[in-house]
Write an enzyme that holds these catalytic residues in place. Structure first.
Site, short mmCIF file in Angstrom:
data_model
loop_
_atom_site.label_atom_id
_atom_site.label_comp_id
_atom_site.label_asym_id
_atom_site.label_seq_id
_atom_site.Cartn_x
_atom_site.Cartn_y
_atom_site.Cartn_z
N ASN A 1 -1.49 -7.36 0.05
CA ASN A 1 -0.02 -7.29 0.21
C ASN A 1 0.43 -7.51 1.65
O ASN A 1 1.61 -7.38 1.95
CB ASN A 1 0.52 -5.95 -0.32
CG ASN A 1 0.14 -4.76 0.55
OD1 ASN A 1 -0.60 -4.90 1.52
ND2 ASN A 1 0.64 -3.59 0.20
N LYS A 2 -0.48 -7.85 2.54
CA LYS A 2 -0.09 -8.01 3.96
C LYS A 2 0.43 -9.43 4.22
O LYS A 2 0.39 -10.28 3.34
CB LYS A 2 -1.26 -7.66 4.87
CG LYS A 2 -1.77 -6.23 4.65
CD LYS A 2 -0.74 -5.15 4.97
CE LYS A 2 -1.02 -3.85 4.29
NZ LYS A 2 -1.65 -2.80 5.03
#
Ligand code: PLP
Length: 354
Positions: free
Chosen positions: A175-176
């Site tokens: 999710n970065k």
């Protein structure tokens, strides 16, 4: 209802598949494959920093950074209240003690409150660039200089923010801003620290690769398959950051003037689009019913069972965690997606007023 707009999804529009295919074709899957060094070099070059040491996650990057600086039992590390728990855990893993400092109005560590928490045991300040907002690094570096402290930046949410501390640690979780599924990397200008980071990451083998281990090491290595994806992602980082800047601008415009929500200060790079909302939990349920996923803000560290401060001090971080949330923020989010999402937020508050 099914989720149509997840809070996050990866952007895999570059050479990811080509590089992974090459890794598999060459039979070099482990950390010894060529992509690890290529990724380390590319990411370090992007940031204008001499050394990159890739590893298995953001959490292990932070752990390696503290160990490379010699942090251990008896030491204290200044950590923000408002962060993801891995920042604090990395300190605990080393045997040292995290000492928490509240956040300011931009959610980053309140620099004016750090000095009061410095003791003779303090060794490191760990600023965290929350949601992509760069901490006041000038003030932090000045304090570090005055008190002879080291600075480990938790840059897990801030790819594109140029590091200035002794070591900066990035996460490459799914999710970065950029990802390799799971992964992390430490950046440092100091060749000695880079050597220590790599040494500890790879089981602290003696230089002759004899089975002699003078330090407690780890297997925190990154595989060549992960590095293949990470390299392809790094090649697109400028483009990804530009697309995300547009996303931030469109959310700012689309949400302007809605009574019931409070927009947050601008971000230096956009990780997650955060905001504060009246009747937040009802808003979340309303959005979820429209297929829009949201996520809550972090809970303060000293409210966590493992770090509970029985004095329950009043904290800005608590206030934010009571009404904060973030909206879907991923590189592929289109203008139409955002019009739909901001329209739903507006609809919720209009419905309440009627
Ligand atoms: C994601 C994150 C981490 C941990 O990274 P992982 O790769 O998930 O281990 C640490 N700190 C912050 C601020 C994060 O957002």
């Amino acid at each position: 209802m099914a989720i149509h707009y997840p809070v996050s999804q990866p952007w895999l529009e570059g050479r990811e598949l080509e590089y992974v295919t090459r890794t598999v074709g060459d039979g070099w899957l482990s950390s010894q494959g060529p992509f690890v060094k290529r990724f380390e070099q590319a990411f370090a070059d992007y940031n204008g920093i001499a050394h990159g040491v890739a590893c298995s996650s953001g959490t292990t990057a932070l752990t390696l950074a503290l160990r490379a600086l010699g942090i251990g039992p008896g030491d204290e590390v200044i950590v923000p209240e408002f962060t993801m728990i891995a920042s604090a855990w990395a300190v605990t893993y080393t045997g040292a003690t995290p000492v928490f400092v509240d956040c300011g109005d931009d959610l980053d560590i309140d620099v004016s409150k750090i000095e009061a928490k410095i003791t003779p045991r303090t060794k490191v300040i760990m600023p965290v660039h929350i949601y992509g907002r760069r901490c006041d690094m000038d003030a932090i570096m000045k304090l570090a200089y005055e008190y002879n402290l080291r600075v480990v930046e938790d840059s897990a949410e801030a790819h594109g923010v140029r590091p200035v501390g002794d070591i900066a640690c990035f996460s490459l979780f799914g999710n970065k801003i950029i990802t390799s599924g799971e992964g992390g990397i430490c950046l440092t200008r100091d060749p000695h620290l880079a050597g220590q980071l790599a040494h500890l990451r790879g089981m602290a083998f003696d230089s002759g690769h004899t089975f002699l281990h003078k330090k407690l090491g780890y297997n925190f290595r990154m595989t060549s398959m992960q590095a293949a994806v990470a390299l392809a992602q790094t090649e697109q980082l400028d483009e990804i950051l530009a697309l995300r800047r547009d996303i931030e601008k469109r959310y700012d415009e689309g949400l302007a003037g809605i009574s019931g929500i409070t927009l947050m200060p601008a971000r230096d790079v956009l990780w997650m689009y955060d905001l504060r909302a009246e009747r937040r939990d009802e808003l979340r349920a309303f959005l979820a019913a429209a297929g829009i996923e949201t996520r809550l803000f972090f809970k303060p560290m000293s409210r966590q069972p493992g770090y509970l401060d029985p004095g329950w001090p009043a904290l800005n971080a608590s206030t934010f965690s009571e009404d904060g949330l973030y909206l879907p923020t991923y590189t592929g989010l289109t203008e139409a997606d955002q019009t739909f999402i901001t329209g739903k937020v507006r609809e919720f508050y209009q419905g309440i007023q009627e």
